[in-house]
Design a protein around this motif. Structure first.
Motif, PDB file in Angstrom:
ATOM      1  N   LEU A  11       2.326   9.961  -6.109  1.00 51.53           N
ATOM      2  CA  LEU A  11       1.527   9.572  -4.982  1.00 51.53           C
ATOM      3  C   LEU A  11       0.926   8.333  -4.923  1.00 51.53           C
ATOM      4  O   LEU A  11       0.122   7.959  -5.878  1.00 51.53           O
ATOM      5  N   GLN A  13      -1.303   5.283  -2.020  1.00 50.37           N
ATOM      6  CA  GLN A  13      -1.382   5.036  -0.890  1.00 50.37           C
ATOM      7  C   GLN A  13      -0.709   3.824  -0.010  1.00 50.37           C
ATOM      8  O   GLN A  13      -0.079   3.056  -0.778  1.00 50.37           O
ATOM      9  N   GLN A  14      -0.752   3.768   1.139  1.00 49.32           N
ATOM     10  CA  GLN A  14      -0.227   2.768   1.838  1.00 49.32           C
ATOM     11  C   GLN A  14      -0.308   1.374   1.332  1.00 49.32           C
ATOM     12  O   GLN A  14      -1.666   1.213   1.176  1.00 49.32           O
ATOM     13  N   THR A  40      14.705  12.922   2.841  1.00 53.24           N
ATOM     14  CA  THR A  40      13.727  13.686   3.500  1.00 53.24           C
ATOM     15  C   THR A  40      14.209  15.151   3.993  1.00 53.24           C
ATOM     16  O   THR A  40      15.666  14.974   4.119  1.00 53.24           O
ATOM     17  N   LYS A  87       5.110   2.448   2.427  1.00 54.60           N
ATOM     18  CA  LYS A  87       4.829   2.945   3.835  1.00 54.60           C
ATOM     19  C   LYS A  87       4.789   4.293   3.710  1.00 54.60           C
ATOM     20  O   LYS A  87       5.685   4.988   3.079  1.00 54.60           O
ATOM     21  N   PRO A  88       3.956   5.237   4.781  1.00 58.11           N
ATOM     22  CA  PRO A  88       4.200   6.624   4.855  1.00 58.11           C
ATOM     23  C   PRO A  88       5.764   7.171   4.961  1.00 58.11           C
ATOM     24  O   PRO A  88       6.050   7.833   4.450  1.00 58.11           O
ATOM     25  N   THR A  91       8.076   7.907   2.270  1.00 51.93           N
ATOM     26  CA  THR A  91       7.899   9.145   1.546  1.00 51.93           C
ATOM     27  C   THR A  91       9.218   9.945   1.402  1.00 51.93           C
ATOM     28  O   THR A  91      10.035  10.171   2.403  1.00 51.93           O
ATOM     29  N   GLN A 118       9.980  12.498  -6.725  1.00 49.62           N
ATOM     30  CA  GLN A 118       9.196  12.521  -5.430  1.00 49.62           C
ATOM     31  C   GLN A 118       8.296  11.344  -5.153  1.00 49.62           C
ATOM     32  O   GLN A 118       7.462  11.222  -6.206  1.00 49.62           O
ATOM     33  N   THR A 120       5.437   9.904  -2.478  1.00 50.39           N
ATOM     34  CA  THR A 120       4.530  10.302  -1.495  1.00 50.39           C
ATOM     35  C   THR A 120       3.763   9.179  -1.276  1.00 50.39           C
ATOM     36  O   THR A 120       2.886   8.728  -2.054  1.00 50.39           O
ATOM     37  N   VAL A 121       3.727   8.813   0.028  1.00 49.46           N
ATOM     38  CA  VAL A 121       2.848   7.416   0.378  1.00 49.46           C
ATOM     39  C   VAL A 121       1.828   8.200   1.479  1.00 49.46           C
ATOM     40  O   VAL A 121       2.449   8.464   2.430  1.00 49.46           O
ATOM     41  N   SER A 122       0.604   8.049   1.049  1.00 48.41           N
ATOM     42  CA  SER A 122      -0.193   8.561   2.204  1.00 48.41           C
ATOM     43  C   SER A 122      -0.906   7.403   2.960  1.00 48.41           C
ATOM     44  O   SER A 122      -1.163   6.307   2.558  1.00 48.41           O
ATOM     45  N   SER A 123      -1.171   7.937   4.243  1.00 47.00           N
ATOM     46  CA  SER A 123      -1.607   6.869   5.147  1.00 47.00           C
ATOM     47  C   SER A 123      -3.040   6.787   5.090  1.00 47.00           C
ATOM     48  O   SER A 123      -3.863   7.360   4.396  1.00 47.00           O
TER      49      SER A 123
END
Length: 123
Positions: A11, A13-14, A40, A87-88, A91, A118, A120-123
């Motif tokens: 995980l 962040q953007q 995805t 970027k999100p 993901t 996996q 995962t990019v959070s916004s």
């Protein structure tokens, strides 16, 4: 037959960075290519980038050019996917794949696949 195993997902962040690794075992000949795909839910596996084992020529999909780069370490039988400015929409589950020919953007052309990791990019 080449066996590949990915690692390095997680995980982030953007705007952040991650580096994925893919270790290959078995008989890797100079004619081999190793590539990264991502997927995805509900979508087809998408080519991200690849590298020709013989001379290190790397290719990247337009969607990631300038942000992602691919490299290899012959001594470690390892391919890396460096992902910057994430970027999100990046993901996905990222897969490493190998084939006994040059890089192809078609996932059906590859006969060795890892289990996926996996990202995962959070916004």
């Amino acid at each position: 037959q080449v066996h590949v195993v990915e690692s390095g997902g997680g995980l982030v962040q953007q705007g952040g960075s991650l580096r994925l690794s893919c270790v290959a075992s078995g008989s890797i000949f100079s004619s081999y290519a190793m590539s990264w795909f991502r997927q995805t839910p509900g979508k087809e596996r998408e080519f991200v980038g690849g590298i020709d084992w013989s001379d290190g020529t790397a290719y990247a999909a337009d969607s990631v050019k300038g942000r992602f780069s691919i490299s290899r370490d012959i001594t470690k039988n390892t391919v890396y996917l460096q992902m910057n400015s994430l970027k999100p929409e990046d993901t996905a589950v990222y897969y490493c794949a190998a084939r006994g020919w040059s890089v192809s953007v078609r996932h059906g052309d590859y006969n060795s696949w890892g289990q996926g990791t996996q990202v995962t990019v959070s916004s």
